[in-house]
Structure formats: structure tokens, C-alpha cells
Design a protein around this motif. Sequence first.
Motif, PDB file in Angstrom:
ATOM      1  N   VAL A  49      -6.289   2.866   8.996  1.00 51.86           N
ATOM      2  CA  VAL A  49      -5.038   3.619   9.111  1.00 51.86           C
ATOM      3  C   VAL A  49      -3.913   2.779   8.519  1.00 51.86           C
ATOM      4  O   VAL A  49      -3.580   1.709   9.031  1.00 51.86           O
ATOM      5  N   GLY A  50      -3.360   3.260   7.413  1.00 52.92           N
ATOM      6  CA  GLY A  50      -2.291   2.521   6.741  1.00 52.92           C
ATOM      7  C   GLY A  50      -1.147   3.424   6.346  1.00 52.92           C
ATOM      8  O   GLY A  50      -0.962   4.522   6.896  1.00 52.92           O
ATOM      9  N   ASP A  76      -9.862   4.658  -2.737  1.00 51.34           N
ATOM     10  CA  ASP A  76     -10.775   3.682  -3.344  1.00 51.34           C
ATOM     11  C   ASP A  76     -10.806   2.356  -2.591  1.00 51.34           C
ATOM     12  O   ASP A  76     -11.777   1.600  -2.689  1.00 51.34           O
ATOM     13  N   ALA A  77      -9.749   2.078  -1.839  1.00 52.26           N
ATOM     14  CA  ALA A  77      -9.697   0.832  -1.062  1.00 52.26           C
ATOM     15  C   ALA A  77     -10.308   0.991   0.325  1.00 52.26           C
ATOM     16  O   ALA A  77     -10.296   0.052   1.123  1.00 52.26           O
ATOM     17  N   GLY A  78     -10.832   2.187   0.617  1.00 49.79           N
ATOM     18  CA  GLY A  78     -11.434   2.422   1.924  1.00 49.79           C
ATOM     19  C   GLY A  78     -10.432   2.726   3.018  1.00 49.79           C
ATOM     20  O   GLY A  78     -10.782   2.716   4.200  1.00 49.79           O
ATOM     21  N   MET A  79      -9.191   3.017   2.632  1.00 52.46           N
ATOM     22  CA  MET A  79      -8.154   3.357   3.601  1.00 52.46           C
ATOM     23  C   MET A  79      -7.992   4.875   3.696  1.00 52.46           C
ATOM     24  O   MET A  79      -8.225   5.608   2.728  1.00 52.46           O
ATOM     25  N   LEU A  80      -7.593   5.352   4.880  1.00 51.40           N
ATOM     26  CA  LEU A  80      -7.348   6.775   5.050  1.00 51.40           C
ATOM     27  C   LEU A  80      -6.124   7.191   4.232  1.00 51.40           C
ATOM     28  O   LEU A  80      -5.110   6.495   4.204  1.00 51.40           O
ATOM     29  N   GLU A  81      -6.248   8.346   3.586  1.00 50.28           N
ATOM     30  CA  GLU A  81      -5.165   8.866   2.755  1.00 50.28           C
ATOM     31  C   GLU A  81      -5.004  10.353   3.060  1.00 50.28           C
ATOM     32  O   GLU A  81      -5.975  11.109   3.019  1.00 50.28           O
ATOM     33  N   SER A  82      -3.806  10.765   3.373  1.00 51.39           N
ATOM     34  CA  SER A  82      -3.528  12.164   3.675  1.00 51.39           C
ATOM     35  C   SER A  82      -3.067  12.886   2.408  1.00 51.39           C
ATOM     36  O   SER A  82      -2.274  12.348   1.632  1.00 51.39           O
ATOM     37  N   VAL A  83      -3.576  14.101   2.212  1.00 49.24           N
ATOM     38  CA  VAL A  83      -3.215  14.899   1.041  1.00 49.24           C
ATOM     39  C   VAL A  83      -3.083  16.362   1.443  1.00 49.24           C
ATOM     40  O   VAL A  83      -3.610  16.799   2.472  1.00 49.24           O
TER      41      VAL A  83
END
Length: 293
Positions: free
Chosen positions: A108-109, A123-130
Amino acid sequence: MDKGKEPVMTDANDRRREPKGIPTGGRFAKGNGGGSDASDLVEETPASIPDAADIRDTDDSREALLELARTMISWDGSCDWADATEPEELMSELGFDPAAAMTLIDAVGDDYYPTREFVRFNDAGMLESVDESDLEDQAADEADDIRQYVEDTPEVREELDADTLQGVRESDPKALLQAAREGNRWDGAFDWADATDDIESLSGVYGSGRYDTQWLVDRAFFGDYEPGHDYIRFDGYGNFESVDESDLEREAWDNREEILDAIQSARDDMDFTSWTDDDVADTLAKLDVDGED
């Protein structure tokens, strides 16, 4: 013993222990002030509680104050700022697989926000909201690759209806996104399209029924959680806050008056036998106090 009745626990003086779940739960009821027996006359002098102003600011004092604060949490719930738990232990207590849950909240970032439509791993393995519109824009950017992929992959082409295929040929963003999603399901192509509103299925982390995966991730997002610290505790809003042992020792020093007041209050409400059972006297002796060797 009658079935359905909670057993009554007493101490050596036959005083009843109050049941858990009430404000005085777990404590022994005070004596009735009546007659005494020989055991009532044999008392030890409790260890003195020093004045907060007399305690020297040393590592030993800070460690002892934190130990006292943790004792008070278990006794009556006071000093709850010291109620911090090792991360994997907390995940287990909440009903999650510890290793999987820690991997998830560590992801979670800044690119995650719970009110957006979908979430994916970047790609960095972090959660991304779209949102859907973000995905359509990305599909439009990769229109040539998607068209070529559909042409070269009959298994995917067969899953798309005539209107979608026509849309792919005409570079319609919605059709391109549908084709990219079908390609991702088929062989993992266009993995940026692997976005979902179901964070459990995305992460493979499942809740216990009491707490679900969305709750877990939101506690990390809305709180002050950072990976790599000694403990996690709940802040005043019920969100995760990361702290280290050194943070707690500093807070113990800053809150030394609160801690000593809580000890005195507990001593006023309990018998000396229970007091010594908690080893509070031994911990008080670890404090570096002015005027004492």
C-alpha cells in the motif's frame, strides 16, 4: 457446579473476583470491612512509588516505565498508547495469514486510493488504483499491439463478438480494452489490464469473516503504517500506526506521570498479593531515582 453458571473465583481471603466484561472485571471485590483473621494481619509494605519529578531520564528508567505501562494495559486497560503488537502477530490475531497479509499491506503506497474503481499491482509490485477511463487510455496507447495480438491469437479472437472486433479495427478504446482483458485472461498478455474491484481475488489474501481484505488495506492507507518497524498499534481512528520500541520508550518517559498515577490507582483498588503477582514492585525498583543508589 450448576450448569450455565459462571464459576466464582476467590482469593485467599475468600473475596470474589468480579467477572470479565464489566468495568471491574478480573479484579477482586473489596473486603466487607468486617472481622479479620490472622492472614489479614500479615502484610508486607508495598514498594514505594517515586515522584515523577525524581526519576532520572536514563535508558533503564525508560525501559522500566514502558514495562509498567504494559502491565497497566493488562491490568485495567490504562496506558493504552503502549498497546502495540508485532506485525505478524497482529495479522494472526485479526484472522489473516500473517505472511500474506504483511506482503499486502506493505504494497500500500501513494498509488493506492480506495475510492477509485479498480486496483491492480504495478510493475514494482505496489497496489495501484485506476478507473475505467485510465484503462481505456492505456488501451488506446497500445492499439497497434492489441490489434496485432488479436489477429495472431485465434483463441482470443473467438471470444470477441463482431462488434468488439470491429471496434478493435477502428481503434475504439472500449473495444481495445475488452480485447486486452481477454488476452490477459488467455495468456497473461497486457497485464496492465488485470485490474479488479475485488482486492481479495487480486491479492489472494482472505479475511476471517470479522475483518475483510479491503478493511485491512484501508487501515494501512488511512493510518501511518510503514514497513519495517517493530510494532503496529491502532491510532485514535482505528487505523494502523507503525512504532518502534524506542518510540514507545520515549512516550513512556513523556507519560511517566500518567503511568505512576495508574499504578497508584491500581494499588488502591487491589490487594498486595495481586500486586506482587504482577511483578510491579520489581519493575519499580529498576527506575533510576534521585537520592537512590
